[in-house]
Design a protein around this motif. Sequence first.
Motif, PDB file in Angstrom:
ATOM      1  N   LYS A  84      -6.726   4.765   4.207  1.00  0.00           N
ATOM      2  CA  LYS A  84      -6.587   6.025   3.446  1.00  0.00           C
ATOM      3  C   LYS A  84      -6.164   7.163   4.377  1.00  0.00           C
ATOM      4  O   LYS A  84      -5.324   7.995   4.024  1.00  0.00           O
TER       5      LYS A  84
ATOM      6  N   ASP B  49      -2.606   9.290   4.223  1.00  0.00           N
ATOM      7  CA  ASP B  49      -2.568  10.763   4.180  1.00  0.00           C
ATOM      8  C   ASP B  49      -1.574  11.334   5.189  1.00  0.00           C
ATOM      9  O   ASP B  49      -1.055  12.435   5.003  1.00  0.00           O
TER      10      ASP B  49
ATOM     11  N   SER C 239       2.398   1.594  -3.592  1.00  0.00           N
ATOM     12  CA  SER C 239       1.431   1.997  -4.633  1.00  0.00           C
ATOM     13  C   SER C 239       0.742   3.321  -4.289  1.00  0.00           C
ATOM     14  O   SER C 239       0.158   3.965  -5.157  1.00  0.00           O
ATOM     15  N   GLN C 240       0.808   3.722  -3.001  1.00  0.00           N
ATOM     16  CA  GLN C 240       0.165   4.949  -2.520  1.00  0.00           C
ATOM     17  C   GLN C 240      -1.343   4.948  -2.758  1.00  0.00           C
ATOM     18  O   GLN C 240      -1.960   5.991  -3.009  1.00  0.00           O
ATOM     19  N   GLU C 241      -1.921   3.763  -2.712  1.00  0.00           N
ATOM     20  CA  GLU C 241      -3.384   3.660  -2.810  1.00  0.00           C
ATOM     21  C   GLU C 241      -3.858   2.401  -2.103  1.00  0.00           C
ATOM     22  O   GLU C 241      -3.107   1.441  -1.939  1.00  0.00           O
TER      23      GLU C 241
ATOM     24  N   ILE D  34       0.839  -1.211   0.000  1.00  0.00           N
ATOM     25  CA  ILE D  34       0.000   0.000   0.000  1.00  0.00           C
ATOM     26  C   ILE D  34       0.870   1.256   0.000  1.00  0.00           C
ATOM     27  O   ILE D  34       0.595   2.222  -0.720  1.00  0.00           O
TER      28      ILE D  34
ATOM     29  N   SER E  35     -10.686   0.247   4.688  1.00  0.00           N
ATOM     30  CA  SER E  35     -10.272   1.136   3.598  1.00  0.00           C
ATOM     31  C   SER E  35     -10.194   2.593   4.071  1.00  0.00           C
ATOM     32  O   SER E  35      -9.221   3.303   3.808  1.00  0.00           O
TER      33      SER E  35
END
Length: 334
Positions: free
Chosen positions: A57, A61, A41-43, A38, A53
């Motif tokens: 996220k 951030d 991939s930065q997502e 994660i 999820s």
Amino acid sequence: MEKTNVETLYEWLDQTTELIQHHVNEPYLESLSYTMEIVFSQEVPVDIDESLSTKLKQALDELTIDAYSSEEKRKANQLAIIKGMTGSTQQQHLMTPETVSLMIGYLAGKLLSDKTDPVRVFDPAGGTGNLITAVLNQLVQEKEAFASEVDSTLIQLAVWNANLQKINIEFFHQDSLRPFLLDPVDLVVADLPVGYYPDDLRANEFKLKANEGHSYAHHLFIEQSLNYTIAGGYLLFVVPEFLFDSDQSDQLQQFIHEHAHMVGVLRLPDTAFKSEKHQKSILILQKKGHHTHSPKQPLLVKMPSFTNTNAMGDILGQINNWFQTYKKELSSNE
């Protein structure tokens, strides 16, 4: 006290991994691999629970991964991996101590100091990729790197470890004592797996096979590594203290004498390992070639405790002096 970057990143990795572990009920190391994916991939993947999820996220951030250096990422990853391995009953899920990895990187830099071409490096016992990335981070030349690991959990961690550090390594997911599609390399580094190799049929292909019963995996790894090293190339192994005292050691010593020069042995401090039976050394070999010679005096060192800075300074001074003499010997023999 203000936290270091390594501590800050480790805490983020640890908390995020525990968050994932809590939701998916997987072991810590598998969850850590997911965390590293994660971050890289930065997502957050779309196919996961909405509650998880949202939390992931939010965590992403809060992280600016590009603010950390390769070495900071490697060390933070290492701390998280060590936590996951704590209490592990699997012998292969043990990591080379940090100080030992850095020492091997230092020695590699000394051995290859005259080389200006890109350096090809191979770790046939890649584990989580910590040893090879520690070495690559210390080499100043351009590098091509390769590593092999049979354990699926460890190789996943190794891939993400390399990706996060932006280090290009080609990984082989296979039994490292089987043939590789790999041209010979300039340098092999490995923390040798110690024990018996269960595949007697494959072991039969090696000169260092046992005359009776199972062969020693650590002996076969030395032979395999020499097969994939160029003439004149170097090999740096973390080896058990009893390497040359076992029942098959005469055969090993004869094989090394035929195919390599013994460049040096550094006995690592007792404090680097849990107990005396885990005591290890660093073995330095050079594969024989047309213009290679054994050093007049091999580098034989008993390392002090890594925390004893005065004694370490003295020993490193002696090692530097030895390398100056060794390099002069090499240049006069060319």
